[in-house]
Scaffold this active site. Sequence first.
Site, PDB file in Angstrom:
ATOM      1  N   LYS A 179       0.867  -1.175   0.000  1.00 31.34           N
ATOM      2  CA  LYS A 179       0.000   0.000   0.000  1.00 31.34           C
ATOM      3  C   LYS A 179       0.908   1.231   0.000  1.00 31.34           C
ATOM      4  CE  LYS A 179      -4.300   1.638   2.102  1.00 31.34           C
ATOM      5  NZ  LYS A 179      -5.079   1.842   0.888  1.00 31.34           N
TER       6      LYS A 179
HETATM    7  N1  PMP Z   1      -7.349  -2.483  -3.157  1.00 30.96           N
HETATM    8  C1  PMP Z   1      -6.832  -1.253  -3.189  1.00 30.96           C
HETATM    9  C2  PMP Z   1      -6.018  -0.835  -4.369  1.00 30.96           C
HETATM   10  C3  PMP Z   1      -7.061  -0.364  -2.136  1.00 30.96           C
HETATM   11  O1  PMP Z   1      -6.554   0.879  -2.161  1.00 30.96           O
HETATM   12  C4  PMP Z   1      -7.854  -0.768  -1.051  1.00 30.96           C
HETATM   13  C5  PMP Z   1      -8.121   0.177   0.085  1.00 30.96           C
HETATM   14  N2  PMP Z   1      -7.159   0.046   1.088  1.00 30.96           N
HETATM   15  C6  PMP Z   1      -8.368  -2.068  -1.060  1.00 30.96           C
HETATM   16  C7  PMP Z   1      -8.099  -2.901  -2.131  1.00 30.96           C
HETATM   17  C8  PMP Z   1      -9.178  -2.569   0.081  1.00 30.96           C
HETATM   18  O2  PMP Z   1      -8.330  -2.818   1.177  1.00 30.96           O
HETATM   19  P1  PMP Z   1      -8.896  -2.726   2.638  1.00 30.96           P
HETATM   20  O3  PMP Z   1     -10.088  -3.601   2.686  1.00 30.96           O
HETATM   21  O4  PMP Z   1      -7.808  -3.253   3.501  1.00 30.96           O
HETATM   22  O5  PMP Z   1      -9.222  -1.307   2.881  1.00 30.96           O
END
Ligand code: PMP
Length: 332
Positions: A179
């Site tokens: 991320k």
């Molecule tokens: N994919 C991407 C590219 C994201 O930015 C996010 C948001 N964090 C997610 C999936 C979903 O991840 P999460 O459920 O941990 O927020």
Amino acid sequence: MSSATPLRHEAAAHLGSLATPGADGPEWIWRGGRLRPWSEATIHVNAVGHASVAAVFEGIKAYLAEDGENLLLFRLEDHLDRLRHSARICRVEIPHSRDELAEAVVDLLKANRAAGDTYVRPWAFPEGLIREQMVPAGARCEVVVDSWPFRSGFRREGCRAAVSSWLRITDASTPPRVKAFSNYHNGRLALIEARENGHDWPILLNDRHQVSEGAGACVALVRDGVVITPSLSSGVLESITRSTALTLLAEEGYEVEERPVDRTELYLADELFFLGTAWEVLPITAVDGLRVGEGVAGPVTERLYELYFSLVRGRSDRHLGWLTPVPVGAHV
Ligand code: PMP
């Protein structure tokens, strides 16, 4: 290219709030080991630019509990673990332990007197002036934690998605498992294209031309009662909402599959939805102009939303370890 394409859906506008924490910001921000007044959290202009290339972050939500007495941080430790995983892959050093960062998040919510649903963003960026193009391996990071109010809730009317002509970044080049802010260049281009073409959100295919994820959320579909989502090696972030949804649905007795998903499976889905911390459970009512199911949120999507919200609002007696309570009105 116009960046002012109007959002046709309330759902799209709602998620847009992620980008606008408010001009003035909250009273406090956490930076480098302690709470500081928002206005003092400045940085030399030379410390942005290349330094941001290796910056990693998290998006966490705190929900107001049903009883109104606590904010419940959802899967705080899992988010902080993912922050460390992102830093490890990007080879940058976070000089704070998970416990210290967890305490930072709790202290920040208290200091800002957060009393409603709140989005929390910890991020880590290489400190100092980076004049080389390449942030050196092992660069020590400064960590900042910011927070702002965030609306939550089910948007039954859903959104319209389109498969993007931009492919998702791949583990072989710019790993989507990380991320990192720089990864969002990819989703942003796809989002701009989707909006220009009159859709709300993109769905990106991976380098194998199979389904990966959205610009900031995972994607799942329901076909003949089976819930299917691209596997973790499909070019996706290891989403915490995705793992939560799979757990809750399996506990409800649904068959769940994590596997490669073809584009055309999206077209045959009875239900389709995005999953993410900010997006929660967002129904997709059309894909590439084809109506999904009845064109409104389907029964599995609705049920998942109920299960998810009962969990994050503290109405469920399950998975209590996923909730970190912060008393409302407890000031630091
Ligand atoms: N994919 C991407 C590219 C994201 O930015 C996010 C948001 N964090 C997610 C999936 C979903 O991840 P999460 O459920 O941990 O927020």
